[in-house]
Design an enzyme around this catalytic site. Sequence first.
Site, PDB file in Angstrom:
ATOM      1  N   SER A 161       0.839  -1.203   0.000  1.00 34.17           N
ATOM      2  CA  SER A 161       0.000   0.000   0.000  1.00 34.17           C
ATOM      3  C   SER A 161       0.868   1.245   0.000  1.00 34.17           C
ATOM      4  O   SER A 161       1.830   1.348   0.767  1.00 34.17           O
ATOM      5  CB  SER A 161      -0.901   0.026   1.238  1.00 34.17           C
ATOM      6  OG  SER A 161      -1.739  -1.094   1.251  1.00 34.17           O
ATOM      7  N   GLU A 244       0.088  -3.308  14.182  1.00 32.82           N
ATOM      8  CA  GLU A 244      -0.836  -3.071  13.066  1.00 32.82           C
ATOM      9  C   GLU A 244      -2.251  -3.539  13.430  1.00 32.82           C
ATOM     10  O   GLU A 244      -3.237  -2.902  13.074  1.00 32.82           O
ATOM     11  CB  GLU A 244      -0.329  -3.827  11.819  1.00 32.82           C
ATOM     12  CG  GLU A 244      -1.215  -3.668  10.602  1.00 32.82           C
ATOM     13  CD  GLU A 244      -0.617  -4.321   9.350  1.00 32.82           C
ATOM     14  OE1 GLU A 244       0.490  -4.867   9.424  1.00 32.82           O
ATOM     15  OE2 GLU A 244      -1.284  -4.267   8.307  1.00 32.82           O
TER      16      GLU A 244
HETATM   17  C1  FAD Z   1      -6.121  -3.475   0.727  1.00 34.27           C
HETATM   18  C2  FAD Z   1      -4.896  -4.312   0.994  1.00 34.27           C
HETATM   19  C3  FAD Z   1      -3.750  -3.699   1.400  1.00 34.27           C
HETATM   20  C4  FAD Z   1      -2.599  -4.454   1.624  1.00 34.27           C
HETATM   21  N1  FAD Z   1      -1.461  -3.802   1.980  1.00 34.27           N
HETATM   22  C5  FAD Z   1      -0.332  -4.502   2.158  1.00 34.27           C
HETATM   23  C6  FAD Z   1       0.887  -3.832   2.465  1.00 34.27           C
HETATM   24  O1  FAD Z   1       0.924  -2.591   2.562  1.00 34.27           O
HETATM   25  N2  FAD Z   1       1.999  -4.555   2.619  1.00 34.27           N
HETATM   26  C7  FAD Z   1       2.008  -5.914   2.517  1.00 34.27           C
HETATM   27  O2  FAD Z   1       3.058  -6.511   2.716  1.00 34.27           O
HETATM   28  N3  FAD Z   1       0.870  -6.591   2.207  1.00 34.27           N
HETATM   29  C8  FAD Z   1      -0.290  -5.916   2.026  1.00 34.27           C
HETATM   30  N4  FAD Z   1      -1.448  -6.572   1.694  1.00 34.27           N
HETATM   31  C9  FAD Z   1      -1.394  -8.006   1.454  1.00 34.27           C
HETATM   32  C10 FAD Z   1      -2.082  -8.866   2.509  1.00 34.27           C
HETATM   33  O3  FAD Z   1      -1.330  -8.888   3.699  1.00 34.27           O
HETATM   34  C11 FAD Z   1      -2.239 -10.258   1.884  1.00 34.27           C
HETATM   35  O4  FAD Z   1      -3.123 -10.135   0.779  1.00 34.27           O
HETATM   36  C12 FAD Z   1      -2.797 -11.245   2.888  1.00 34.27           C
HETATM   37  O5  FAD Z   1      -1.857 -11.526   3.887  1.00 34.27           O
HETATM   38  C13 FAD Z   1      -3.217 -12.565   2.195  1.00 34.27           C
HETATM   39  O6  FAD Z   1      -2.161 -13.062   1.403  1.00 34.27           O
HETATM   40  P1  FAD Z   1      -2.416 -13.498  -0.111  1.00 34.27           P
HETATM   41  O7  FAD Z   1      -3.099 -12.377  -0.810  1.00 34.27           O
HETATM   42  O8  FAD Z   1      -1.123 -13.992  -0.653  1.00 34.27           O
HETATM   43  O9  FAD Z   1      -3.476 -14.683  -0.046  1.00 34.27           O
HETATM   44  P2  FAD Z   1      -3.168 -16.201   0.296  1.00 34.27           P
HETATM   45  O10 FAD Z   1      -2.241 -16.267   1.456  1.00 34.27           O
HETATM   46  O11 FAD Z   1      -2.753 -16.875  -0.951  1.00 34.27           O
HETATM   47  O12 FAD Z   1      -4.583 -16.719   0.759  1.00 34.27           O
HETATM   48  C14 FAD Z   1      -5.598 -17.124  -0.175  1.00 34.27           C
HETATM   49  C15 FAD Z   1      -6.768 -17.669   0.623  1.00 34.27           C
HETATM   50  O13 FAD Z   1      -6.365 -18.860   1.359  1.00 34.27           O
HETATM   51  C16 FAD Z   1      -6.634 -18.689   2.737  1.00 34.27           C
HETATM   52  N5  FAD Z   1      -5.574 -19.311   3.538  1.00 34.27           N
HETATM   53  C17 FAD Z   1      -4.240 -19.207   3.318  1.00 34.27           C
HETATM   54  N6  FAD Z   1      -3.559 -19.884   4.269  1.00 34.27           N
HETATM   55  C18 FAD Z   1      -4.486 -20.382   5.122  1.00 34.27           C
HETATM   56  C19 FAD Z   1      -4.415 -21.158   6.321  1.00 34.27           C
HETATM   57  N7  FAD Z   1      -3.240 -21.524   6.851  1.00 34.27           N
HETATM   58  N8  FAD Z   1      -5.579 -21.478   6.938  1.00 34.27           N
HETATM   59  C20 FAD Z   1      -6.776 -21.082   6.421  1.00 34.27           C
HETATM   60  N9  FAD Z   1      -6.914 -20.362   5.294  1.00 34.27           N
HETATM   61  C21 FAD Z   1      -5.782 -20.013   4.649  1.00 34.27           C
HETATM   62  C22 FAD Z   1      -6.648 -17.186   2.965  1.00 34.27           C
HETATM   63  O14 FAD Z   1      -7.408 -16.858   4.112  1.00 34.27           O
HETATM   64  C23 FAD Z   1      -7.289 -16.679   1.673  1.00 34.27           C
HETATM   65  O15 FAD Z   1      -8.683 -16.779   1.746  1.00 34.27           O
HETATM   66  C24 FAD Z   1      -2.621  -5.859   1.458  1.00 34.27           C
HETATM   67  C25 FAD Z   1      -3.794  -6.494   1.046  1.00 34.27           C
HETATM   68  C26 FAD Z   1      -4.930  -5.739   0.806  1.00 34.27           C
HETATM   69  C27 FAD Z   1      -6.185  -6.426   0.361  1.00 34.27           C
END
Ligand code: FAD
Length: 376
Positions: A161, A244
């Site tokens: 972000s 956070e």
């Molecule tokens: C608006 C926004 C702002 C953001 N800003 C930042 C930022 O500034 N810096 C930064 O570093 N990141 C940022 N993020 C990223 C955010 O931290 C990640 O999107 C989040 O941690 C999920 O990771 P992923 O998108 O890789 O999804 P994945 O980890 O691939 O997850 C996909 C799905 O699988 C589920 N899942 C995964 N592992 C498990 C488990 N062990 N048990 C149950 N369910 C599971 C998840 O809940 C999700 O539904 C931002 C995201 C958004 C939407």
Amino acid sequence: MQISFSPQDHAFRRTAREWLLANVPRDRAPHSGRPARDFALAWLARCHAAGWSGISWPDEYGGRGLSQERLIIWYEEYARARAPSVLDCTFVALNHAGPTLIACGSDEQKAFHLPRILAGQSIWCQGFSEPGSGSDLASLGTNGRVEDDHLVVNGHKIWTSFADIADYQELLIRTEPGSKRHQGLSWVICDMKSEGITVRPIENMAGAVHFAEVFYDNVRIPLSNVVGDLHDGWRVAMNTLAFERKIAAIGLQLELSVKVEDLIDLASPPRGSSMADRLATLRAEAAAMRAMTYRTMLRDPATSSDGSLVRLCFAELAQRVHRAAMDILGPDALVEGSWTHDYLESYSETIAGGTAEIQRNIIAERILGLPRTRHP
Ligand SMILES: Cc1cc2nc3c(=O)[nH]c(=O)nc-3n(C[C@H](O)[C@H](O)[C@H](O)COP(=O)(O)OP(=O)(O)OC[C@H]3O[C@@H](n4cnc5c(N)ncnc54)[C@H](O)[C@@H]3O)c2cc1C
């Protein structure tokens, strides 16, 4: 939950209320880009000049060392005055980069960065997530090779972000060659103007450009920018995530409580008893969420997992509130600006800062003591 406020607290509340009444900008904050940066920094600089920035930070770092009760009062008044959302591009710096530096940074890092953060002179972003390493953060692969007194960084972050307008980044990288998972990581301060950084903005479904991909091609970062010890980044990052999810919650939650009241105004008079019931439930849920947050803030000692409770409760309630707004507006949602924008943004609440499933895992394992998730 009943919190008792002293006569001095009430006087503090009056001072805060009067200052906010006279100073809150009337314009709605721009959503992204340079206009968002300029607006947020100007507002923070104004707060700082009047002593309202970082009020709970220790005096020695430019704050006022005020109690959690005073912080609650400030944010109650801040939300009541409908001041600019705390979830703007100063959010990372004020709510988790600054507190992480206070907890884990060197004297030089604190002396340089903390006054700039409070005075509205620097924007920070968070470079934790990578493609394939979001929920499973410990699998991250962006690496830093130690070369003399520098780290040479190569890799790729995503969903960062405000990367396009940030000055500094809290960057989590693998610095110990061959290390696995939580071992061998370092939390470093990355100057976003460094040579070798490419920022590629991503537009979200609300049409805003909040986040970006960030590519690192032999980016040189001085070793003096490592926060905590080299290879001890996981511990530092857990501090960051706790800040956070917890400190940050209070401003956001009070904002949401005010939104529930705005929603009740929007629906007046409610069409049918089922909408009235729904609004009453949302108001009660907002009150329950506030009570839980206050309890978490005032509990001593708080646990680092408490933040997951308040974060999850907030994220899911925010989605219910905005869904109700769409049901109230009906077809008018197509022409109405701010509720519709915020409704689209609310989808991200159960993803950002750790998904709802991950918060539930943390609550299950660390608070309820259920068996831990196994990683391959
Ligand atoms: C608006 C926004 C702002 C953001 N800003 C930042 C930022 O500034 N810096 C930064 O570093 N990141 C940022 N993020 C990223 C955010 O931290 C990640 O999107 C989040 O941690 C999920 O990771 P992923 O998108 O890789 O999804 P994945 O980890 O691939 O997850 C996909 C799905 O699988 C589920 N899942 C995964 N592992 C498990 C488990 N062990 N048990 C149950 N369910 C599971 C998840 O809940 C999700 O539904 C931002 C995201 C958004 C939407």
